[in-house]
Design a protein around this motif. Structure first.
Motif, PDB file in Angstrom:
ATOM      1  N   LEU A  12      15.170   8.956   2.853  1.00 41.35           N
ATOM      2  CA  LEU A  12      14.294  10.104   3.090  1.00 41.35           C
ATOM      3  C   LEU A  12      12.960   9.953   2.354  1.00 41.35           C
ATOM      4  O   LEU A  12      11.913  10.369   2.862  1.00 41.35           O
ATOM      5  CB  LEU A  12      14.998  11.405   2.694  1.00 41.35           C
ATOM      6  N   ASP A  13      12.981   9.345   1.169  1.00 43.95           N
ATOM      7  CA  ASP A  13      11.728   9.076   0.453  1.00 43.95           C
ATOM      8  C   ASP A  13      10.869   8.060   1.204  1.00 43.95           C
ATOM      9  O   ASP A  13       9.648   8.200   1.282  1.00 43.95           O
ATOM     10  CB  ASP A  13      12.000   8.587  -0.970  1.00 43.95           C
ATOM     11  N   CYS A  14      11.508   7.028   1.766  1.00 44.84           N
ATOM     12  CA  CYS A  14      10.763   6.046   2.579  1.00 44.84           C
ATOM     13  C   CYS A  14      10.159   6.725   3.803  1.00 44.84           C
ATOM     14  O   CYS A  14       9.002   6.478   4.153  1.00 44.84           O
ATOM     15  CB  CYS A  14      11.687   4.915   3.024  1.00 44.84           C
ATOM     16  N   ARG A  15      10.921   7.599   4.425  1.00 41.27           N
ATOM     17  CA  ARG A  15      10.444   8.341   5.591  1.00 41.27           C
ATOM     18  C   ARG A  15       9.246   9.211   5.229  1.00 41.27           C
ATOM     19  O   ARG A  15       8.238   9.252   5.935  1.00 41.27           O
ATOM     20  CB  ARG A  15      11.593   9.193   6.140  1.00 41.27           C
ATOM     21  N   ARG A  16       9.360   9.911   4.110  1.00 37.70           N
ATOM     22  CA  ARG A  16       8.270  10.785   3.660  1.00 37.70           C
ATOM     23  C   ARG A  16       7.013   9.958   3.383  1.00 37.70           C
ATOM     24  O   ARG A  16       5.911  10.325   3.796  1.00 37.70           O
ATOM     25  CB  ARG A  16       8.683  11.555   2.393  1.00 37.70           C
ATOM     26  N   GLU A  17       7.159   8.829   2.727  1.00 36.90           N
ATOM     27  CA  GLU A  17       6.025   7.942   2.435  1.00 36.90           C
ATOM     28  C   GLU A  17       5.385   7.454   3.731  1.00 36.90           C
ATOM     29  O   GLU A  17       4.152   7.423   3.862  1.00 36.90           O
ATOM     30  CB  GLU A  17       6.509   6.757   1.598  1.00 36.90           C
ATOM     31  N   LEU A  18       6.211   7.100   4.684  1.00 37.86           N
ATOM     32  CA  LEU A  18       5.706   6.638   5.978  1.00 37.86           C
ATOM     33  C   LEU A  18       4.876   7.727   6.663  1.00 37.86           C
ATOM     34  O   LEU A  18       3.785   7.471   7.167  1.00 37.86           O
ATOM     35  CB  LEU A  18       6.887   6.236   6.864  1.00 37.86           C
ATOM     36  N   LEU A  19       5.377   8.959   6.649  1.00 39.64           N
ATOM     37  CA  LEU A  19       4.699  10.058   7.341  1.00 39.64           C
ATOM     38  C   LEU A  19       3.493  10.605   6.581  1.00 39.64           C
ATOM     39  O   LEU A  19       2.492  10.982   7.180  1.00 39.64           O
ATOM     40  CB  LEU A  19       5.685  11.198   7.617  1.00 39.64           C
ATOM     41  N   ILE A  22       1.235   6.483   5.131  1.00 41.76           N
ATOM     42  CA  ILE A  22       0.875   5.423   6.074  1.00 41.76           C
ATOM     43  C   ILE A  22       0.363   5.992   7.401  1.00 41.76           C
ATOM     44  O   ILE A  22      -0.685   5.572   7.899  1.00 41.76           O
ATOM     45  CB  ILE A  22       2.072   4.480   6.298  1.00 41.76           C
ATOM     46  N   ASP A  23       1.097   6.943   7.965  1.00 40.20           N
ATOM     47  CA  ASP A  23       0.709   7.488   9.268  1.00 40.20           C
ATOM     48  C   ASP A  23      -0.723   8.047   9.283  1.00 40.20           C
ATOM     49  O   ASP A  23      -1.478   7.739  10.206  1.00 40.20           O
ATOM     50  CB  ASP A  23       1.712   8.551   9.719  1.00 40.20           C
ATOM     51  N   PRO A  24      -1.139   8.839   8.286  1.00 41.59           N
ATOM     52  CA  PRO A  24      -2.507   9.364   8.321  1.00 41.59           C
ATOM     53  C   PRO A  24      -3.595   8.280   8.240  1.00 41.59           C
ATOM     54  O   PRO A  24      -4.708   8.486   8.706  1.00 41.59           O
ATOM     55  CB  PRO A  24      -2.587  10.278   7.101  1.00 41.59           C
ATOM     56  N   ALA A  25      -3.230   7.126   7.665  1.00 37.76           N
ATOM     57  CA  ALA A  25      -4.210   6.052   7.506  1.00 37.76           C
ATOM     58  C   ALA A  25      -4.342   5.178   8.753  1.00 37.76           C
ATOM     59  O   ALA A  25      -5.203   4.306   8.813  1.00 37.76           O
ATOM     60  CB  ALA A  25      -3.825   5.183   6.310  1.00 37.76           C
ATOM     61  N   VAL A  26      -3.512   5.429   9.742  1.00 40.45           N
ATOM     62  CA  VAL A  26      -3.494   4.604  10.953  1.00 40.45           C
ATOM     63  C   VAL A  26      -4.143   5.369  12.099  1.00 40.45           C
ATOM     64  O   VAL A  26      -3.882   6.544  12.297  1.00 40.45           O
ATOM     65  CB  VAL A  26      -2.033   4.232  11.313  1.00 40.45           C
ATOM     66  N   SER A  27      -4.989   4.676  12.859  1.00 43.97           N
ATOM     67  CA  SER A  27      -5.640   5.331  14.000  1.00 43.97           C
ATOM     68  C   SER A  27      -5.218   4.736  15.341  1.00 43.97           C
ATOM     69  O   SER A  27      -5.373   5.377  16.373  1.00 43.97           O
ATOM     70  CB  SER A  27      -7.159   5.252  13.850  1.00 43.97           C
ATOM     71  N   ILE A  35       5.249   3.934  14.241  1.00 40.30           N
ATOM     72  CA  ILE A  35       5.556   4.697  13.031  1.00 40.30           C
ATOM     73  C   ILE A  35       6.545   5.823  13.347  1.00 40.30           C
ATOM     74  O   ILE A  35       7.497   6.064  12.604  1.00 40.30           O
ATOM     75  CB  ILE A  35       4.264   5.240  12.381  1.00 40.30           C
ATOM     76  N   GLN A  36       6.337   6.499  14.460  1.00 38.48           N
ATOM     77  CA  GLN A  36       7.256   7.576  14.851  1.00 38.48           C
ATOM     78  C   GLN A  36       8.650   7.032  15.152  1.00 38.48           C
ATOM     79  O   GLN A  36       9.656   7.668  14.816  1.00 38.48           O
ATOM     80  CB  GLN A  36       6.699   8.340  16.061  1.00 38.48           C
ATOM     81  N   MET A  37       8.708   5.856  15.759  1.00 40.43           N
ATOM     82  CA  MET A  37      10.012   5.249  16.030  1.00 40.43           C
ATOM     83  C   MET A  37      10.703   4.864  14.725  1.00 40.43           C
ATOM     84  O   MET A  37      11.908   5.086  14.562  1.00 40.43           O
ATOM     85  CB  MET A  37       9.843   4.038  16.943  1.00 40.43           C
TER      86      MET A  37
END
Length: 114
Positions: A12-19, A22-27, A35-37
């Motif tokens: 869950l911590d890895c998931r939170r970090e991803l969302l 990482i996700d906000p930094a990707v366009s 990322i969603q997958m």
């Protein structure tokens, strides 16, 4: 910070970090889909890992029960039920030792071999 986080907490911590990081930094839309997958996989793995120990305990109780039934039937060694040191007795002794010393199985509420 937890000194011994559960597998579920780590995922869950890895998931939170991803969302959140990482996700906000990707366009790139393709990467966003990836990322969603990945987020979905992490969430599902976290949920499953929360139940794994309970499943192991349940299965272990069933295995021990079966071993006791076979042992008490006297059919496992071809000797009478009074024979105390047959192969099933040795297996049960080893299983009891493992289950009572392994921290996963010796936690409160676990009824294995008691």
């Amino acid at each position: 910070m937890l000194s011994k986080p559960t597998t579920q907490q780590v995922l869950l911590d890895c998931r939170r970090e991803l969302l959140e990081v990482i996700d906000p930094a990707v366009s790139d839309p393709t990467v966003k889909i990836a990322i969603q997958m990945l987020e979905n996989v992490l969430r599902n793995c976290a949920e499953r890992s929360a139940h794994e120990i309970a499943w192991m305990r349940d299965e272990s109780n069933l295995m021990v029960g079966y071993a006791r039934d076979v042992k008490s039937s006297g059919t496992c060694t071809g000797r009478p039920r009074t024979h105390r040191r047959g192969p099933m007795t040795r297996v049960l002794v080893r299983m009891r030792s493992f289950f009572t010393t392994c921290p996963v199985f010796s936690s409160p509420g676990v009824a294995i071999l008691r």
